[in-house]
Enzyme design. Sequence first.
Site, PDB file in Angstrom:
ATOM      1  N   ASP A 297       0.711  -1.336  -0.056  1.00  0.00           N
ATOM      2  CA  ASP A 297      -0.023  -0.017  -0.084  1.00  0.00           C
ATOM      3  C   ASP A 297       0.845   1.137   0.006  1.00  0.00           C
ATOM      4  OD1 ASP A 297      -2.367   1.420   0.083  1.00  0.00           O
ATOM      5  OD2 ASP A 297      -3.208   0.057   1.474  1.00  0.00           O
TER       6      ASP A 297
ATOM      7  N   ASP B  28      -0.497   1.963  -5.171  1.00  0.00           N
ATOM      8  CA  ASP B  28      -0.093   3.433  -4.805  1.00  0.00           C
ATOM      9  C   ASP B  28      -0.947   4.209  -5.519  1.00  0.00           C
ATOM     10  OD1 ASP B  28       0.292   3.347  -7.858  1.00  0.00           O
ATOM     11  OD2 ASP B  28       2.225   4.857  -7.533  1.00  0.00           O
ATOM     12  N   TRP B  29      -2.334   3.628  -5.871  1.00  0.00           N
ATOM     13  CA  TRP B  29      -3.600   4.662  -5.990  1.00  0.00           C
ATOM     14  C   TRP B  29      -3.333   5.263  -7.352  1.00  0.00           C
ATOM     15  CZ3 TRP B  29      -2.509   6.859  -0.780  1.00  0.00           C
ATOM     16  CH2 TRP B  29      -2.500   6.364   0.109  1.00  0.00           C
ATOM     17  N   GLY B  30      -2.658   4.780  -8.286  1.00  0.00           N
ATOM     18  CA  GLY B  30      -2.332   5.296  -9.464  1.00  0.00           C
ATOM     19  C   GLY B  30      -1.428   6.505  -9.408  1.00  0.00           C
ATOM     20  N   GLN B  31      -0.812   6.611  -8.333  1.00  0.00           N
ATOM     21  CA  GLN B  31       0.004   8.032  -8.160  1.00  0.00           C
ATOM     22  C   GLN B  31       1.369   7.609  -8.961  1.00  0.00           C
ATOM     23  OE1 GLN B  31      -0.647  10.665  -6.408  1.00  0.00           O
ATOM     24  NE2 GLN B  31      -2.847   9.904  -6.134  1.00  0.00           N
ATOM     25  N   ALA B  32       2.013   8.872  -9.109  1.00  0.00           N
ATOM     26  CA  ALA B  32       3.241   8.891  -9.775  1.00  0.00           C
ATOM     27  C   ALA B  32       3.244   8.245 -11.245  1.00  0.00           C
ATOM     28  CB  ALA B  32       4.481   8.467  -8.953  1.00  0.00           C
TER      29      ALA B  32
ATOM     30  N   ASP C 208      -9.281   3.992  -4.058  1.00  0.00           N
ATOM     31  CA  ASP C 208     -10.073   2.678  -3.479  1.00  0.00           C
ATOM     32  C   ASP C 208     -11.345   2.689  -4.007  1.00  0.00           C
ATOM     33  OD1 ASP C 208      -7.800   2.152  -1.964  1.00  0.00           O
ATOM     34  OD2 ASP C 208      -8.744   2.602  -0.044  1.00  0.00           O
TER      35      ASP C 208
END
Length: 435
Positions: free
Chosen positions: A151, A221-225, A243
Amino acid sequence: MLTSLSLTALALLPSANALVRKDGVGRLPALGWNSWNAFGCDVDSTKIMTAANEMVHLGLKDLGYEYVNIDDCWSVKNTRNSTTQRIIPDTQKFPDGISGVADQVHQLGLKIGIYSSAGETTCAGYPASLGYEKVDAEAFAEWGIDYLKYDNCGVPSNWTDQYSSCVPDGSNEPANGTCPGLSNPAPAGYDWTKSNTFTRYTMMRDALLGQTRTILYSLCDWGQADVNTWGNETGNSWRMSGDISANWARIAQIANENTFRMNYVGFWGHPDPDMLEVGNGDLTAAENRAHFALWAIMKSPLIIGTALDGISDANLAVLKNKYLIEFNQDPIIGRSAHPYKWGYNPDWTFDPAHPAEYWSGPSSTLKGTLVLMLNSENSTSTRTAVWKEIPELKGHNAYRVTDAWSGKDLGCVKKQYSASLASHDVAVLVVKEAC
């Protein structure tokens, strides 16, 4: 008024190098079960073994479901072992430790997963793995772990990114898949492999690769970076959004967003729209079908998130649909289904409430083409699949068709097939030889 996203721009998006693992681990989308959507922090060995036994008893194992994953809250809070520096399993929840549960799961012919975060604490405030990657990877391997969900919580300020990335998620009020109000956006052409997020996730990748045990690595990573551009060289699946929750509006948002990520799908790499909510919340029977079908044809990981000992026959039948699972697990064709027409909207429209409604994809396992039609509207409406519009079916005017929900042979269907669909329902067809 929503506008259209450029197909040309999508075609120019880069692809990543795949992370190839031993014994085919991660080559196809993962199939399994996870504790979080059903139980949250209220997890223990009894619930894990109940899920494992039900996977066998209900026939899910026979269809390829294999991972039984422990999510957050499995450890002692606020401390590590002062000698080994390892995370300490909570013996109130897991009297035989994680290794004891792993042994029991393995005895059933299944695999077991664990959870941590690329920060100092997990999302629920338990010890996480930033700075302890090698220690934790060694522990996970020693305990017999087969899968790690990693996570993105508890990140200290010195490990946050220099720039913000655009994740066109529901709360961001995306304009055609962009983020016009984004604070501190990265400059055009920025290389996100220079980001701290990339570094945090690759440190755990390298620690896992250093073990003799093969552990599937699932990035969260929730779509980050801009993880879609580097997720596949780092793990075998990567979350492409925030989420999920057990309501149709959120499922439609994620499905719409993931539609524009299908060029990243292939063997060894799968954008992950999050765990399944089939059987949870107030989802209708139609919405459960549509949710599972969309995740399956996108070749997403199919990780069940409901209590299996209380699942209804109808929801179990959705999760066991052999046609959708065979399409998802095709060993010859790695690409997902793709939209061939948007339906409710003009083609290539980014609309969180109305995802693309018409999909098709070739399948070696089904020996034909899978076709999906979605009714994204709030009332019953008819959808029609016209053979000449479908890329795989342009050569003939008539085909033999099977209804994937009922298994019924629909015979030789000429030119097109129409279905009256309830709100948020889907028709799924297996289109075979010309006739």
